[in-house]
Design an enzyme around this catalytic site. Sequence first.
Site, PDB file in Angstrom:
ATOM      1  N   ASP A  37     -12.143   2.813   3.694  1.00  0.00           N
ATOM      2  CA  ASP A  37     -11.739   1.500   3.175  1.00  0.00           C
ATOM      3  C   ASP A  37     -10.356   1.544   2.512  1.00  0.00           C
ATOM      4  OD1 ASP A  37     -11.966  -1.145   2.639  1.00  0.00           O
ATOM      5  OD2 ASP A  37     -13.467  -0.958   1.070  1.00  0.00           O
ATOM      6  N   HIS A  86      -3.947   0.158   9.416  1.00  0.00           N
ATOM      7  CA  HIS A  86      -4.973   0.785  10.264  1.00  0.00           C
ATOM      8  C   HIS A  86      -4.388   1.980  11.033  1.00  0.00           C
ATOM      9  CE1 HIS A  86      -7.874  -2.142   9.152  1.00  0.00           C
ATOM     10  NE2 HIS A  86      -7.309  -3.157   9.787  1.00  0.00           N
ATOM     11  N   LEU A 125     -18.610  20.504  15.938  1.00  0.00           N
ATOM     12  CA  LEU A 125     -18.778  19.321  15.080  1.00  0.00           C
ATOM     13  C   LEU A 125     -19.401  18.157  15.842  1.00  0.00           C
ATOM     14  CD1 LEU A 125     -18.057  17.747  12.391  1.00  0.00           C
ATOM     15  CD2 LEU A 125     -15.924  17.095  13.551  1.00  0.00           C
TER      16      LEU A 125
HETATM   17  C1  FPP Z   1     -11.324  -0.838   6.168  1.00  0.00           C
HETATM   18  O1  FPP Z   1     -10.080  -1.189   5.597  1.00  0.00           O
HETATM   19  C2  FPP Z   1     -11.097  -0.216   7.472  1.00  0.00           C
HETATM   20  C3  FPP Z   1     -11.462  -0.749   8.654  1.00  0.00           C
HETATM   21  C4  FPP Z   1     -12.150  -2.053   8.768  1.00  0.00           C
HETATM   22  C5  FPP Z   1     -11.169  -0.067   9.933  1.00  0.00           C
HETATM   23  C6  FPP Z   1     -11.126   1.417   9.911  1.00  0.00           C
HETATM   24  C7  FPP Z   1     -10.460   1.888  11.135  1.00  0.00           C
HETATM   25  C8  FPP Z   1      -9.585   2.921  11.232  1.00  0.00           C
HETATM   26  C9  FPP Z   1      -9.271   3.821  10.116  1.00  0.00           C
HETATM   27  C10 FPP Z   1      -8.852   3.208  12.504  1.00  0.00           C
HETATM   28  C11 FPP Z   1      -9.504   2.924  13.809  1.00  0.00           C
HETATM   29  C12 FPP Z   1     -10.570   3.887  14.189  1.00  0.00           C
HETATM   30  C13 FPP Z   1     -10.479   4.834  15.155  1.00  0.00           C
HETATM   31  C14 FPP Z   1     -11.686   5.622  15.539  1.00  0.00           C
HETATM   32  C15 FPP Z   1      -9.239   5.141  15.854  1.00  0.00           C
HETATM   33  P1  FPP Z   1      -9.802  -2.721   5.230  1.00  0.00           P
HETATM   34  O2  FPP Z   1      -8.936  -3.278   6.296  1.00  0.00           O
HETATM   35  O3  FPP Z   1     -11.093  -3.438   5.004  1.00  0.00           O
HETATM   36  O4  FPP Z   1      -9.020  -2.520   3.886  1.00  0.00           O
HETATM   37  P2  FPP Z   1      -8.887  -3.582   2.694  1.00  0.00           P
HETATM   38  O5  FPP Z   1     -10.244  -3.708   2.066  1.00  0.00           O
HETATM   39  O6  FPP Z   1      -7.892  -2.925   1.791  1.00  0.00           O
HETATM   40  O7  FPP Z   1      -8.381  -4.862   3.305  1.00  0.00           O
END
Ligand code: FPP
Length: 239
Positions: free
Chosen positions: A17, A34, A128
């Site tokens: 997050d 992201h 893994l």
């Molecule tokens: C939460 O941050 C994160 C996500 C919803 C997406 C997580 C995805 C990745 C790290 C990359 C893609 C995955 C792969 C497997 C390549 P948020 O956007 O909710 O953060 P915020 O709460 O600060 O807005």
Amino acid sequence: MSDTRERLPRHVAIIMDGNGRWAKAHALQVAQGHRRGTETLRAIIRESSDIGIEALTLFAFSTENWKRSAAEVGALMNLLLEYFTSEIDELDEKNVCIRILGDKNGLPGPQRQAVIQAEKRTEANTGLKLNIAINYGGRDEILMAAKKLAEKVERGEMRAEEITAGDFEAELYTQGLPDVDLLIRTSGELRQSNFLLYQCAYAEMLFPTVLWPDFSLDDYHAALDAYARRDRRFGGRTS
Ligand code: FPP
């Protein structure tokens, strides 16, 4: 460190997050957050494989994330595709076994094909166990398992009173994996957000305040050290 190595969690789950807040803090588009988050994910996967974690589960996209803007969903889907195409050789070489948790049928065609290919190519690998939750929801998963068992009862293949926890677990996406030992959620949010609801029954939880793109290998080791110091009782008493 030696104590941490002896008390390494078998199964680590991470809610990655804070990508959006990281992007905002750096005056960037959320897609850039992201993208940076994907760099962190690469580093954490490599490290988990190198130090001998048995299973690592990452929450990449929830069933609720479709509600985000088309631009953000598109950026995440592009990153997923990019990741599964560019990393698959290295992951396979490292003997990583990939499994997708979630409803693959709900994914766009190219992403669905890429993840299915990655699973097939690595299914016999013994290193893994890397589980990536995509289009995943914990309640959906539990409901799906309940329906599958109900169908078996309807077909007369089993009796309702004979259903065991093992039968139930065999219908979950995580079938055959150990329970989650350590759940990490970055960015300081104190919620489980429909992630691995059944599997986290006795998980130790850690909520570092660092945003996911900034989560370093030092932060990861600090979390593993903190886990090693926890007194796990599973409802019993240690003394
Ligand atoms: C939460 O941050 C994160 C996500 C919803 C997406 C997580 C995805 C990745 C790290 C990359 C893609 C995955 C792969 C497997 C390549 P948020 O956007 O909710 O953060 P915020 O709460 O600060 O807005």
